[in-house]
Design an enzyme around this catalytic site. Structure first.
Site, PDB file in Angstrom:
ATOM      1  N   CYS A 131      23.733  77.099  47.257  1.00  0.00           N
ATOM      2  CA  CYS A 131      24.120  76.632  46.206  1.00  0.00           C
ATOM      3  C   CYS A 131      25.732  76.010  46.057  1.00  0.00           C
ATOM      4  CB  CYS A 131      23.940  77.676  44.997  1.00  0.00           C
ATOM      5  SG  CYS A 131      24.723  77.185  43.252  1.00  0.00           S
ATOM      6  N   ASP A 171      26.316  66.892  39.816  1.00  0.00           N
ATOM      7  CA  ASP A 171      25.752  68.353  39.916  1.00  0.00           C
ATOM      8  C   ASP A 171      25.838  68.841  38.626  1.00  0.00           C
ATOM      9  OD1 ASP A 171      25.338  70.978  40.984  1.00  0.00           O
ATOM     10  OD2 ASP A 171      27.463  71.571  40.642  1.00  0.00           O
ATOM     11  N   SER A 172      25.081  70.170  38.594  1.00  0.00           N
ATOM     12  CA  SER A 172      24.818  70.932  37.291  1.00  0.00           C
ATOM     13  C   SER A 172      26.281  71.141  36.574  1.00  0.00           C
ATOM     14  CB  SER A 172      24.025  71.957  37.257  1.00  0.00           C
ATOM     15  OG  SER A 172      24.643  72.958  38.127  1.00  0.00           O
ATOM     16  N   GLU A 176      31.370  78.578  36.442  1.00  0.00           N
ATOM     17  CA  GLU A 176      31.479  77.336  35.234  1.00  0.00           C
ATOM     18  C   GLU A 176      32.738  77.765  34.336  1.00  0.00           C
ATOM     19  OE1 GLU A 176      30.213  74.460  34.510  1.00  0.00           O
ATOM     20  OE2 GLU A 176      29.472  74.480  36.674  1.00  0.00           O
ATOM     21  N   HIS A 227      27.942  75.841  44.058  1.00  0.00           N
ATOM     22  CA  HIS A 227      28.956  76.608  43.386  1.00  0.00           C
ATOM     23  C   HIS A 227      29.595  77.565  44.204  1.00  0.00           C
ATOM     24  CE1 HIS A 227      27.428  74.735  39.774  1.00  0.00           C
ATOM     25  NE2 HIS A 227      28.371  75.179  39.114  1.00  0.00           N
ATOM     26  N   CYS A 284      23.826  69.233  44.678  1.00  0.00           N
ATOM     27  CA  CYS A 284      23.185  70.428  43.989  1.00  0.00           C
ATOM     28  C   CYS A 284      22.007  70.567  44.449  1.00  0.00           C
ATOM     29  CB  CYS A 284      22.801  69.973  42.515  1.00  0.00           C
ATOM     30  SG  CYS A 284      22.063  71.283  41.302  1.00  0.00           S
TER      31      CYS A 284
HETATM   32  N1  DGL Z   1      25.264  73.835  42.155  1.00  0.00           N
HETATM   33  C1  DGL Z   1      23.710  74.132  41.954  1.00  0.00           C
HETATM   34  C2  DGL Z   1      23.158  74.123  43.098  1.00  0.00           C
HETATM   35  O1  DGL Z   1      23.727  73.983  44.238  1.00  0.00           O
HETATM   36  C3  DGL Z   1      23.187  74.290  40.722  1.00  0.00           C
HETATM   37  C4  DGL Z   1      23.659  75.807  40.053  1.00  0.00           C
HETATM   38  C5  DGL Z   1      22.982  75.761  38.706  1.00  0.00           C
HETATM   39  O2  DGL Z   1      23.092  75.025  38.018  1.00  0.00           O
HETATM   40  O3  DGL Z   1      22.109  76.907  38.712  1.00  0.00           O
HETATM   41  O4  DGL Z   1      22.109  74.393  43.549  1.00  0.00           O
END
Ligand code: DGL
Length: 261
Positions: free
Chosen positions: A182, A9-10, A150, A184, A72
């Site tokens: 997302c 993931d990011s 984050e 997150h 992600c």
């Molecule tokens: N967790 C990610 C997603 O599902 C990326 C969030 C990001 O880095 O902008 O889109």
């Protein structure tokens, strides 16, 4: 097969997917890459998201991962077609759960909170068009949310302010489902529940991704049949403190370290 499953993931958000996979497949070894140094992906160009997705994939393949979960939405919607066409291992992606929300919605109005990168992707648009017949979809970019998560902020005043701004207009328009697009965002569910009325159901794709991962491992006959609990190894390319706080759980063996990738 005891080779690991790779997840990237990011940043720390994909750990919400790791939790589902680890619970469903406790015997699997897992390597998780948090590319937090480059978060958020959601504000980057498609080319940059693709470049970072390739970098993460190649690291995981060098660790002999047998399957890769792109945990992600932003990387999935922008890069998974390329990854599937260019590497031999199976890839599991995650996309906003519009289909189940559209099928269940009674008000026929569904809200989706996701990154700019996901909402502007062609894969998201085709999914939305295919499943949203007769449904009004209200899209909202969650700008600013990922950087706060984050940092480990899951309850701050700033976060609440942003969520109020993004969610209250959707509630006023009459949504009965809110799709978290997302990985997150599941960490925001406690706060979101304080903001939206009880009748608004919140859904994300974590459980579906875990089930799909299991199905694909079975299909390729690469499940780990060991009776022992698997090990999950996490790497972050910034200070791994937040990552650690999210993944340490009773009874689950994890190791979390810094890696400059
Ligand atoms: N967790 C990610 C997603 O599902 C990326 C969030 C990001 O880095 O902008 O889109």
């Amino acid at each position: 097969m005891n080779k690991p499953i790779g997840i990237f993931d990011s940043g720390v958000g994909g750990t919400s997917i790791w939790k589902e996979i680890q619970s469903l497949l406790p015997n699997e070894n897992i390597i998780y890459l948090a590319d937090s140094k480059n978060a958020p992906y959601g504000q980057k160009s498609k080319e940059e998201i693709l470049r970072l997705s390739i970098k993460n994939t190649e690291y995981l393949l060098n660790q002999e991962c047998k399957l890769i979960v792109v945990a992600c939405n932003t990387a999935t919607t922008n890069a998974i077609t390329y990854l599937r066409n260019n590497y031999k291992v199976p890839f599991i992606g995650i996309e906003p759960a519009i289909k189940p929300a559209a099928l269940k919605s009674e008000s026929k109005i569904v809200g989706i909170l996701a990154t700019k990168g996901t909402l502007s992707s062609s894969l998201f648009h085709s999914t939305a068009e295919n499943h949203a017949d007769g449904i009004k979809i209200i899209e909202k970019e969650g700008e600013g949310l990922v950087p706060l998560i984050e940092k480990g902020e899951l309850q701050s005043k700033e976060l609440r302010g942003l969520l109020n701004k993004y969610l209250l207009p959707m509630v006023q328009e009459g949504i009965d489902y809110l799709v978290l697009g997302c990985t997150h965002y599941p960490y925001l569910i406690p706060l979101i529940k304080e903001i939206v009325p009880d009748k608004v159901k919140i859904i994300d794709s974590g459980e579906a991704v875990a089930k799909q991962t299991k199905a694909i491992l079975e299909k390729h006959k690469i499940l780990n049949h060991s009776a022992l609990q698997g090990k999950s190894t996490f790497f972050s390319n910034i200070d791994a403190g937040v990552l650690k706080s999210l993944v340490v759980r009773d009874g689950v063996t994890v190791s979390v370290s810094f890696l400059d990738f």
